[in-house]
Design a protein around this motif. Structure first.
Motif, mmCIF file in Angstrom:
data_model
loop_
_atom_site.group_PDB
_atom_site.id
_atom_site.type_symbol
_atom_site.label_atom_id
_atom_site.label_comp_id
_atom_site.label_asym_id
_atom_site.label_seq_id
_atom_site.Cartn_x
_atom_site.Cartn_y
_atom_site.Cartn_z
ATOM 1 N N PHE B 220 103.086 97.692 -23.942
ATOM 2 C CA PHE B 220 102.754 98.682 -22.916
ATOM 3 C C PHE B 220 102.696 98.015 -21.543
ATOM 4 C CE2 PHE B 220 100.032 101.439 -20.407
ATOM 5 C CZ PHE B 220 100.427 102.703 -20.791
ATOM 6 N N GLN B 221 102.024 96.871 -21.491
ATOM 7 C CA GLN B 221 101.849 96.203 -20.215
ATOM 8 C C GLN B 221 103.146 95.586 -19.698
ATOM 9 O OE1 GLN B 221 98.999 96.526 -18.498
ATOM 10 N NE2 GLN B 221 100.374 95.825 -16.889
ATOM 11 N N ILE B 222 103.924 94.982 -20.609
ATOM 12 C CA ILE B 222 105.195 94.384 -20.176
ATOM 13 C C ILE B 222 106.110 95.480 -19.614
ATOM 14 C CG2 ILE B 222 107.259 93.106 -20.894
ATOM 15 C CD1 ILE B 222 105.579 91.796 -23.099
ATOM 16 N N GLN B 223 106.187 96.605 -20.326
ATOM 17 C CA GLN B 223 107.046 97.692 -19.854
ATOM 18 C C GLN B 223 106.563 98.213 -18.497
ATOM 19 O OE1 GLN B 223 109.873 98.534 -20.391
ATOM 20 N NE2 GLN B 223 110.280 100.716 -20.239
ATOM 21 N N ASP B 224 105.238 98.285 -18.315
ATOM 22 C CA ASP B 224 104.675 98.680 -17.019
ATOM 23 C C ASP B 224 105.190 97.768 -15.910
ATOM 24 O OD1 ASP B 224 102.938 100.903 -17.019
ATOM 25 O OD2 ASP B 224 101.348 99.710 -16.086
ATOM 26 N N ASP B 225 105.123 96.470 -16.166
ATOM 27 C CA ASP B 225 105.556 95.491 -15.174
ATOM 28 C C ASP B 225 107.061 95.599 -14.924
ATOM 29 O OD1 ASP B 225 102.965 94.607 -15.096
ATOM 30 O OD2 ASP B 225 103.334 92.655 -16.011
ATOM 31 N N ILE B 226 107.839 95.809 -16.004
ATOM 32 C CA ILE B 226 109.297 95.923 -15.859
ATOM 33 C C ILE B 226 109.653 97.160 -15.034
ATOM 34 C CG2 ILE B 226 111.470 96.379 -17.106
ATOM 35 C CD1 ILE B 226 110.411 94.607 -19.379
ATOM 36 N N LEU B 227 108.973 98.274 -15.334
ATOM 37 C CA LEU B 227 109.260 99.515 -14.597
ATOM 38 C C LEU B 227 108.967 99.344 -13.114
ATOM 39 C CD1 LEU B 227 107.918 102.291 -17.020
ATOM 40 C CD2 LEU B 227 110.306 101.861 -16.372
ATOM 41 N N ASP B 228 107.991 98.527 -12.807
ATOM 42 C CA ASP B 228 107.671 98.306 -11.394
ATOM 43 C C ASP B 228 108.804 97.577 -10.667
ATOM 44 O OD1 ASP B 228 105.374 98.578 -9.348
ATOM 45 O OD2 ASP B 228 106.099 96.526 -9.078
ATOM 46 N N VAL B 229 109.664 96.898 -11.427
ATOM 47 C CA VAL B 229 110.795 96.193 -10.823
ATOM 48 C C VAL B 229 112.060 97.052 -10.830
ATOM 49 C CG1 VAL B 229 112.239 94.102 -10.913
ATOM 50 C CG2 VAL B 229 109.841 93.986 -11.619
ATOM 51 N N VAL B 230 112.333 97.689 -11.967
ATOM 52 C CA VAL B 230 113.624 98.368 -12.114
ATOM 53 C C VAL B 230 113.492 99.871 -12.347
ATOM 54 C CG1 VAL B 230 114.648 96.276 -13.090
ATOM 55 C CG2 VAL B 230 113.735 98.013 -14.631
ATOM 56 N N GLY B 231 112.266 100.416 -12.278
ATOM 57 C CA GLY B 231 112.066 101.829 -12.620
ATOM 58 C C GLY B 231 112.588 102.794 -11.568
ATOM 59 N N ASP B 232 112.515 104.062 -11.919
ATOM 60 C CA ASP B 232 112.930 105.138 -11.021
ATOM 61 C C ASP B 232 111.663 105.630 -10.304
ATOM 62 O OD1 ASP B 232 113.454 107.631 -9.945
ATOM 63 O OD2 ASP B 232 114.865 108.187 -11.540
ATOM 64 N N GLU B 233 111.622 105.455 -8.971
ATOM 65 C CA GLU B 233 110.401 105.793 -8.226
ATOM 66 C C GLU B 233 109.905 107.199 -8.491
ATOM 67 O OE1 GLU B 233 110.868 102.861 -4.359
ATOM 68 O OE2 GLU B 233 110.376 104.980 -4.056
ATOM 69 N N ALA B 234 110.846 108.134 -8.589
ATOM 70 C CA ALA B 234 110.452 109.526 -8.795
ATOM 71 C C ALA B 234 109.732 109.680 -10.135
ATOM 72 C CB ALA B 234 111.684 110.427 -8.759
ATOM 73 N N LYS B 235 110.150 108.887 -11.131
ATOM 74 C CA LYS B 235 109.535 109.009 -12.455
ATOM 75 C C LYS B 235 108.223 108.238 -12.583
ATOM 76 C CE LYS B 235 113.671 110.157 -15.104
ATOM 77 N NZ LYS B 235 114.858 109.579 -15.754
ATOM 78 N N ILE B 236 108.157 107.020 -12.021
ATOM 79 C CA ILE B 236 106.929 106.243 -12.206
ATOM 80 C C ILE B 236 105.846 106.633 -11.201
ATOM 81 C CG2 ILE B 236 108.078 104.252 -13.315
ATOM 82 C CD1 ILE B 236 107.850 102.681 -10.736
ATOM 83 N N GLY B 237 106.211 107.421 -10.193
ATOM 84 C CA GLY B 237 105.197 107.975 -9.289
ATOM 85 C C GLY B 237 104.616 106.978 -8.300
ATOM 86 N N LYS B 238 105.248 105.811 -8.147
ATOM 87 C CA LYS B 238 104.826 104.869 -7.103
ATOM 88 C C LYS B 238 106.060 104.076 -6.687
ATOM 89 C CE LYS B 238 103.425 101.282 -10.377
ATOM 90 N NZ LYS B 238 102.462 100.303 -10.800
ATOM 91 N N PRO B 239 106.037 103.457 -5.498
ATOM 92 C CA PRO B 239 107.226 102.741 -5.040
ATOM 93 C C PRO B 239 107.561 101.573 -5.971
ATOM 94 C CG PRO B 239 105.526 102.848 -3.308
ATOM 95 C CD PRO B 239 104.922 103.366 -4.566
ATOM 96 N N VAL B 240 108.857 101.414 -6.281
ATOM 97 C CA VAL B 240 109.296 100.242 -7.038
ATOM 98 C C VAL B 240 109.005 98.993 -6.206
ATOM 99 C CG1 VAL B 240 111.391 99.027 -7.748
ATOM 100 C CG2 VAL B 240 111.024 101.377 -8.473
ATOM 101 N N GLY B 241 108.578 97.929 -6.854
ATOM 102 C CA GLY B 241 108.315 96.684 -6.139
ATOM 103 C C GLY B 241 106.914 96.584 -5.572
ATOM 104 N N SER B 242 106.024 97.545 -5.917
ATOM 105 C CA SER B 242 104.688 97.510 -5.319
ATOM 106 C C SER B 242 103.873 96.322 -5.834
ATOM 107 C CB SER B 242 103.942 98.825 -5.574
ATOM 108 O OG SER B 242 103.637 98.979 -6.932
ATOM 109 N N ASP B 243 104.134 95.914 -7.094
ATOM 110 C CA ASP B 243 103.415 94.739 -7.612
ATOM 111 C C ASP B 243 103.766 93.498 -6.795
ATOM 112 O OD1 ASP B 243 102.218 96.190 -9.606
ATOM 113 O OD2 ASP B 243 103.605 95.554 -11.189
ATOM 114 N N GLU B 244 105.081 93.325 -6.565
ATOM 115 C CA GLU B 244 105.523 92.147 -5.833
ATOM 116 C C GLU B 244 104.943 92.144 -4.413
ATOM 117 O OE1 GLU B 244 109.758 91.658 -5.792
ATOM 118 O OE2 GLU B 244 109.616 89.658 -4.902
ATOM 119 N N GLU B 245 104.957 93.333 -3.815
ATOM 120 C CA GLU B 245 104.442 93.444 -2.454
ATOM 121 C C GLU B 245 102.970 93.041 -2.384
ATOM 122 O OE1 GLU B 245 104.086 97.138 0.509
ATOM 123 O OE2 GLU B 245 106.022 96.946 -0.511
ATOM 124 N N ARG B 246 102.190 93.465 -3.407
ATOM 125 C CA ARG B 246 100.762 93.124 -3.422
ATOM 126 C C ARG B 246 100.524 91.731 -4.022
ATOM 127 N NH1 ARG B 246 97.746 97.172 -6.763
ATOM 128 N NH2 ARG B 246 99.656 97.054 -7.970
#
Lengths: 298, 298
Positions: B220-246
């Motif tokens: 669950f957690q790995i997929q969360d992290d992966i989606l933050d890199v390559v996910g579809d912003e409209a689907k994950i509901g937050k900007p892609v790359g927000s983890d890296e930015e923070r």
């Protein structure tokens, strides 16, 4: 019971509970900062009135106090978490508690929130340890359930919420009673009922002891309000008249000092009466606790 | 199991749990504002992944889901309280949660703190209702104790504390694993173990299912992290790359995207293997849940 005997009894049990509390939280599986923050507020101590009340009920039934130690520690964890959260900037925003910096002042707000959450959660693990003393599981479930009800939305947390909503306006006597019954009274009622359940109380004894707990809870609050008007600042640790200054609704404010004192004496008399109804083998300490609550000067 | 069947299963159970949660909190003895604040966050819903997981384990044992409903509601209350407290100004200071204003934005900080405390406390009353389904009391005590351990200082709260302390610096893989195992993993482990205990699992089955829970938690957690890199912003509901930015430590950040994907596939394979070891009569839904966690796009 002489004043010296009473004080010795209180001090001995407070030390016993304090030591057991530290043992309960000392655990390598808990992150160091969190553990430190939990211990900081637990160790700040106070009179340990709630756990001692629970143990005194058990002893009144002639049962060993080891039976009640897990529940006694659990209730002190709940009381302590409620103080940590109460002091938060988002709640009362207090910097000092019992003369020491409040939890969030030392560990920061986030850790204080989590330390409170952790203590509340740990109380339930702790109370389950009652099983180890050989108490039947169904009885343990009943105690867990009562702890949750008396500490939760219908109990202490509900009382805190009503208290907060009643700030900065005058309350009716009914509203004031609701707040105190739940905010401070419900944990005392839990203590007495848990002790009674562990002491194998009959249904009649449980009822009578519940009345005892309700009356000493009421007396506790009335005396608190009275001390704020006529107490000795050095002893109560805050300026006399602080309730009036903050326009806080109190018993003396609503009913006058004389009527408040009458109510106080009456509540304690009813507490003694309830003990007579319960007819326990050894209730001297419960009677002394009731008198202590009425006569305390801080 | 077809995607349509899976979705229907999830939706039906989410509705069932949602309705039961509202019932649990609807109570005249709770002050109105507090009740409203508790219901606001409970009703905000989400996928109800945790309670559904618990019910699915029970069904895999061929047991009626009514046995697990109290524990399922309890775990959702705990999950919900943790979100309310997480969002507080003193913690993450978030204004939005699932597209709606956070609890403290609507009810104020003090009520949000108390609503979280009340939900956490109420979870224990709720899980005790498992007694009403005829489950032996000793089993109920065990579930209460596990709920307290997995949600508390050694579990979820401990993970949150470690997460907070690790902010704004790079973590080692070990630290990252500690945080996720406790912050998100432990509640999933509780769900699976509670379902197994209620399903009369053998010691071997309980062990195998605990491994299943740990692996899907990791996935669950790995997929969360992966989606933050390559996910579809409209689907994950937050900007892609927000983890890296923070500058948040993540699996792709520490191991790269390919190695993270390999770990994810491996974790899910191990989850399936654990189910084979457990050898349950009807584990189709548990297998589908594992695959869902790996393949989800939000």
């Amino acid at each position: 019971m002489s004043a010296a005997d009473f004080e010795l009894y209180m001090r001995e049990r407070a030390e016993l509970v304090g030591a057991r509390l530290i043992e309960e939280i000392t655990n390598d599986a808990i992150p160091a900062t969190l553990q430190e923050a939990m211990l900081y507020s637990l160790a700040a101590g106070g009179k340990r009135l709630r756990p001692i009340l629970l143990l005194a009920v058990l002893e009144a039934f002639g049962k060993p106090q080891v039976l009640g130690m897990p529940a006694a520690c659990a209730i002190e964890m709940i009381h302590t978490y409620s103080l940590i959260h109460d002091d938060l900037p988002g709640m009362d925003n207090d910097d000092l508690r019992r003369g020491r910096p409040t939890n969030h002042k030392v560990y920061g707000e986030a850790t204080a929130i989590l330390a409170g959450d952790a203590l509340l959660t740990h109380a339930f693990e702790t109370v389950c340890r009652t099983m180890e003393a050989g108490v039947p599981a169904a009885r343990v479930v009943q105690i867990v359930q009562e702890l949750s009800v008396f500490a939760g939305a219908q109990g202490m947390v509900g009382g805190q919420c009503a208290d907060m909503e009643g700030e900065n306006r005058s309350l009716t006597l009914e509203e004031l009673q609701y707040i105190h019954r739940h905010k401070t009274g419900d944990l005392l009622v839990f203590c007495v009922r848990a002790g009674a359940l562990l002491g194998d109380a009959s249904a009649e004894q449980l009822d009578a002891l519940t009345t005892y707990a309700e009356r000493i809870g009421l007396a506790f609050q009335i005396q608190d309000d009275i001390l704020d008007v006529v107490g000795d600042e050095a002893k109560i640790g805050k300026p006399v008249g602080s309730d009036e200054e903050r326009q806080k609704s109190t018993y003396p404010g609503l009913l006058g000092l004389d009527e408040s004192r009458r109510l106080l004496v009456c509540a304690i008399a009813e507490a003694h009466e309830a003990l007579s109804v319960a007819g326990l083998p050894n209730d001297a300490m419960l009677r002394a606790l009731a008198d202590f609550i009425m006569n305390r000067d801080h």
